[in-house]
Design a protein around this motif. Structure first.
Motif, short mmCIF file in Angstrom:
data_model
loop_
_atom_site.label_atom_id
_atom_site.label_comp_id
_atom_site.label_asym_id
_atom_site.label_seq_id
_atom_site.Cartn_x
_atom_site.Cartn_y
_atom_site.Cartn_z
N ALA A 80 0.40 -1.07 -0.08
CA ALA A 80 -0.18 -0.20 -0.04
C ALA A 80 0.82 1.25 0.21
N GLY A 81 1.99 0.94 -1.31
CA GLY A 81 2.63 2.16 -1.10
C GLY A 81 2.28 3.98 -1.40
N THR A 82 1.48 4.16 -1.17
CA THR A 82 0.28 4.84 -2.16
C THR A 82 -0.90 5.31 -2.17
N PRO A 83 -1.29 6.33 -1.37
CA PRO A 83 -3.36 5.72 -0.81
C PRO A 83 -4.10 5.29 -2.04
N ALA A 84 -3.44 5.60 -3.21
CA ALA A 84 -4.44 4.71 -3.94
C ALA A 84 -4.76 3.02 -3.29
N GLU A 85 -3.29 2.88 -3.32
CA GLU A 85 -3.45 1.43 -3.48
C GLU A 85 -3.71 0.89 -2.51
N LEU A 86 -4.09 1.71 -1.14
CA LEU A 86 -4.68 1.22 -0.05
C LEU A 86 -5.77 1.73 -0.23
N ALA A 87 -6.82 2.40 -1.23
CA ALA A 87 -8.27 2.82 -1.32
C ALA A 87 -8.85 0.90 -1.85
N ARG A 88 -7.90 0.77 -2.81
CA ARG A 88 -7.83 -1.36 -3.88
C ARG A 88 -8.62 -1.70 -2.62
N ALA A 89 -7.13 -1.54 -0.97
CA ALA A 89 -7.35 -2.78 -0.56
C ALA A 89 -8.31 -2.72 0.24
N SER A 318 0.90 -13.29 -0.59
CA SER A 318 0.37 -12.18 -2.60
C SER A 318 -0.26 -10.76 -1.90
N THR A 319 -0.23 -9.90 -2.91
CA THR A 319 -0.23 -8.80 -2.35
C THR A 319 -2.42 -8.50 -2.68
N GLU A 320 -2.62 -9.73 -2.76
CA GLU A 320 -4.39 -10.47 -3.16
C GLU A 320 -3.92 -10.77 -1.71
N GLN A 321 -3.23 -11.90 -1.32
CA GLN A 321 -3.90 -12.11 -0.07
C GLN A 321 -4.11 -10.89 1.30
N VAL A 322 -2.86 -10.22 1.04
CA VAL A 322 -2.61 -9.68 2.53
C VAL A 322 -3.28 -8.16 2.26
N HIS A 323 -4.10 -7.99 0.74
CA HIS A 323 -5.37 -7.22 0.56
C HIS A 323 -6.42 -7.38 1.67
N ALA A 324 -6.65 -9.03 1.80
CA ALA A 324 -7.57 -9.26 1.99
C ALA A 324 -7.56 -9.54 3.66
N ALA A 325 -6.52 -9.68 4.09
CA ALA A 325 -6.33 -9.82 5.14
C ALA A 325 -6.58 -8.17 5.70
N ASP A 346 -3.03 -6.76 18.81
CA ASP A 346 -2.47 -6.99 17.17
C ASP A 346 -1.71 -8.20 17.66
N MET A 347 -2.03 -9.10 16.60
CA MET A 347 -0.99 -10.86 16.81
C MET A 347 0.31 -10.53 16.25
N HIS A 348 0.65 -9.47 14.33
CA HIS A 348 1.49 -10.03 13.67
C HIS A 348 2.10 -8.51 13.41
N PRO A 349 2.87 -8.40 13.37
CA PRO A 349 3.86 -6.80 12.12
C PRO A 349 2.78 -6.08 11.57
N ALA A 350 2.59 -7.13 10.33
CA ALA A 350 1.05 -6.55 9.52
C ALA A 350 0.24 -6.67 9.11
N HIS A 351 -0.53 -5.96 11.41
CA HIS A 351 -1.64 -5.84 10.81
C HIS A 351 -1.41 -4.47 11.74
N LEU A 352 -0.35 -3.92 12.19
CA LEU A 352 -0.28 -2.36 12.40
C LEU A 352 -0.85 -1.29 11.55
N PRO A 353 0.17 -1.71 10.53
CA PRO A 353 -0.97 -0.90 9.47
C PRO A 353 -2.76 -0.05 9.63
N THR A 354 -3.04 -1.68 9.22
CA THR A 354 -4.58 -1.48 8.99
C THR A 354 -5.32 -1.21 10.64
N ARG A 355 -4.32 -1.45 11.66
CA ARG A 355 -5.04 -0.40 12.78
C ARG A 355 -4.59 0.77 13.16
#
Length: 430
Positions: A80-89, A318-325, A346-355
């Motif tokens: 989600a390097g850009t706001p547009a990518e984050l919006a899609r996710a 994959s990015t698709e899997q990350v976006h779904a989670a 939060d149980m994983h570092p990759a949960h922090l962005p969406t938190r």
């Protein structure tokens, strides 16, 4: 029509309350007044973290917080390097607000990725030989003390011990004793943000047992009475409804004798205890909503704060899997926030962005409206909504939580409301 004359003592003439009646009312309600003040002191006025990160004791290291931040930033920039990518996710609008949130979240992950850290000696750690857990408890305390001394510790941190059930009770007590004693032996005292977690509570007497242990420790260590508080983890059906049909969680708050700081919902243990199959165990399952509603009413006004649980769907692959989670996690966090559960696990570092995306969006989306309502209340100007003092407290609390986590800035809140932090605290009843 006759007129009632009033002097400084009330209405004059024969129709009035006697001094004896007034004194009787005061005598009748004095114990009630004292009980209300004791049981329902209101919010503590301290910062509440937006999450708790759980790390098994054997995985905890001096660089754990920094490493979680690094991994969170890497996931954020990759997927989600850009706001547009984050919006899609997340399936949300790519607008100016999201762009602002994106920038703020990235800065948060660099500055303060973890607000509350719990070193886990329970399920995440499991049964170990006594010598191994003894060493881990001492090591955890030494690392905590070093992080506090160096200024690298998160605002809140502590340990989760094993529960008070017979099979593991001695082990949990031993770990707690070693952890606290090692912190004191280092000479730095107990950290201001120290938090202890008592899991799998089924009876109020288990809460009382921990209170008695802490009383004894404080007395022997020369600490102020009541210095050490703890969270109660709600993971069993017995913690919600007792065999007599009463709400057990309220009795647990009472049993803590003022030491309870939070009620933390355990998603998977509680769901499993209700017979919910693994595929359907979630923070938004009806059994979860029922348990948390009972927790919420029991804790209201007591100063004991609520925390929702976690999702076990990890944003990896994959990015698709990350976006779904990420979408799942984001939506669950937003759901919790709307229901006044302002903290979660939060149980994983990759949960922090969406938190942080969920939390920051929640506070920034409502900033202008909340500020306008509060400003109108203070100015007694009315407006589209006529708010009462209780709502003013809620509006102030909303803005203060946004300030504490970094979602909103002091200058913009003051510009919108005309109020500084001290005035917001006062309106929030802190």
């Amino acid at each position: 029509m006759s007129q009632v004359e009033v002097d400084g003592n009330g209405p004059t003439g024969g129709a009035s309350f006697s001094a004896a009646a007034r004194a009787a009312v005061e005598a009748l309600l004095a114990p009630v007044d004292a009980d209300l003040a004791r049981r329902y002191p209101g919010d503590t006025g301290t910062r509440q973290p937006v999450h708790t990160v759980y790390v098994p004791a054997d995985a905890f290291a001096a660089d754990t917080v920094r490493e979680w931040g690094r991994q969170a930033l890497e996931a954020f920039d990759t997927h989600a390097g850009t706001p547009a990518e984050l919006a899609r996710a997340l399936g949300v609008a790519d607008d100016e607000l999201l762009a602002d949130v994106h920038a703020r979240v990235r800065a948060k992950l660099e500055r303060e990725p973890v607000e509350d850290l719990r070193i886990d000696f329970e399920d995440g750690y499991g049964p170990r030989p006594d010598a191994e857990e003894d060493a881990a408890a001492v090591r955890a305390a030494e690392l905590v003390a070093a992080a506090v001394a160096e200024g690298t510790a998160p605002p809140y941190l502590g340990i989760r011990i094993k529960c008070m059930e017979a099979a593991v009770r001695d082990r949990g007590i031993r770990t707690l004793e070693l952890f606290l004693a090692t912190l004191l032996a280092g000479g730095g005292g107990l950290p201001d943000g120290l938090v202890l977690t008592l899991p799998k509570v089924t009876y109020a007497e288990q809460v009382t047992a921990l209170v008695r242990l802490l009383e004894d420790f404080e007395r022997r260590a020369g600490l102020p009475a009541g210095r050490i508080g703890f969270e109660i983890q709600i993971e069993t059906t017995q913690a919600i409804l007792g065999p007599d049909g009463r709400a057990t969680v309220a009795r647990m708050i009472e049993a803590a004798e003022g030491r309870a700081t939070g009620l933390h919902y355990g998603t998977f243990d509680y769901s499993a205890s209700c017979g919910v199959s693994a595929a359907h165990q979630s923070m938004d399952h009806p059994v979860a909503d029922h348990a948390k509603a009972v927790m919420q009413v029991a804790a209201a006004g007591t100063g004991v704060r609520l925390s929702d649980g976690s999702t076990n769907v990890v944003p990896t692959g994959s990015t698709e899997q990350v976006h779904a989670a990420w979408k799942l996690h984001h939506d669950l966090v937003r759901r919790s926030l709307a229901r006044a559960y302002y903290q979660g696990w939060d149980m994983h570092p990759a949960h922090l962005p969406t938190r942080y995306v969920a939390v920051y969006s929640f506070y920034r989306e409502g900033l202008a409206a909340a500020a306008a309502r509060l400003a109108a209340y203070v100015a007694k100007a009315g407006g589209d909504v006529m708010d009462e003092p209780a709502t003013a407290r809620a509006l102030s609390g909303y803005l203060l939580r946004g300030l504490d986590c970094g979602a909103v800035d002091p200058a913009e809140v003051t510009a919108l409301t005309g109020l500084d932090r001290a005035r917001l605290d006062a309106l929030a009843g802190r």
